[in-house]
Motif scaffolding. Structure first.
Motif, PDB file in Angstrom:
ATOM      1  N   LEU A  58       0.817  -1.206   0.000  1.00 35.37           N
ATOM      2  CA  LEU A  58       0.000   0.000   0.000  1.00 35.37           C
ATOM      3  C   LEU A  58       0.857   1.265   0.000  1.00 35.37           C
ATOM      4  O   LEU A  58       0.468   2.273  -0.592  1.00 35.37           O
ATOM      5  N   GLN A  67       1.642   1.908  -3.529  1.00 37.80           N
ATOM      6  CA  GLN A  67       0.473   2.398  -4.246  1.00 37.80           C
ATOM      7  C   GLN A  67       0.178   3.856  -3.907  1.00 37.80           C
ATOM      8  O   GLN A  67      -0.278   4.612  -4.761  1.00 37.80           O
ATOM      9  N   ILE A  68       0.430   4.260  -2.676  1.00 34.62           N
ATOM     10  CA  ILE A  68       0.163   5.639  -2.256  1.00 34.62           C
ATOM     11  C   ILE A  68       1.273   6.581  -2.710  1.00 34.62           C
ATOM     12  O   ILE A  68       1.019   7.739  -3.050  1.00 34.62           O
ATOM     13  N   VAL A  79       1.045  10.522  -4.882  1.00 33.09           N
ATOM     14  CA  VAL A  79       1.535  11.632  -4.058  1.00 33.09           C
ATOM     15  C   VAL A  79       2.748  12.280  -4.718  1.00 33.09           C
ATOM     16  O   VAL A  79       2.911  13.504  -4.684  1.00 33.09           O
ATOM     17  N   THR A  87      -6.268  -3.740  -4.703  1.00 31.17           N
ATOM     18  CA  THR A  87      -5.829  -2.677  -3.802  1.00 31.17           C
ATOM     19  C   THR A  87      -6.838  -2.484  -2.679  1.00 31.17           C
ATOM     20  O   THR A  87      -6.453  -2.347  -1.508  1.00 31.17           O
TER      21      THR A  87
END
Length: 71
Positions: free
Chosen positions: A10, A13-14, A18, A42
């Motif tokens: 995760l 993925q974040i 960003v 996800t």
């Protein structure tokens, strides 16, 4: 183990969206995740990671790998 894997995936993925924010992209560049997960995976990963972290918090047990950072 599920909690550590979930947090790592995760985080990847974040980090990608960003890093695409213009001020961040200008200062450190754009990060491209080496692992691309479908949306359903996800979401499933986020839910299982949340469940694992709640289980971990509710049991209040010490584990050297997970709790060593706080010491």
């Amino acid at each position: 183990m599920l909690l550590l894997i979930g947090i790592a995936l995760l985080a990847l993925q974040i980090a990608e969206p960003v890093s695409q924010i213009p001020p961040i992209a200008d200062s450190i560049g754009v990060f491209v995740s080496p692992i691309t997960l479908p949306l359903w995976l996800t979401i499933s990963l986020a839910l299982t990671t949340a469940a694992a972290s709640m289980e971990r918090a509710l049991r209040l047990r010490y584990h050297w790998a997970l709790d060593a950072v706080a010491n």
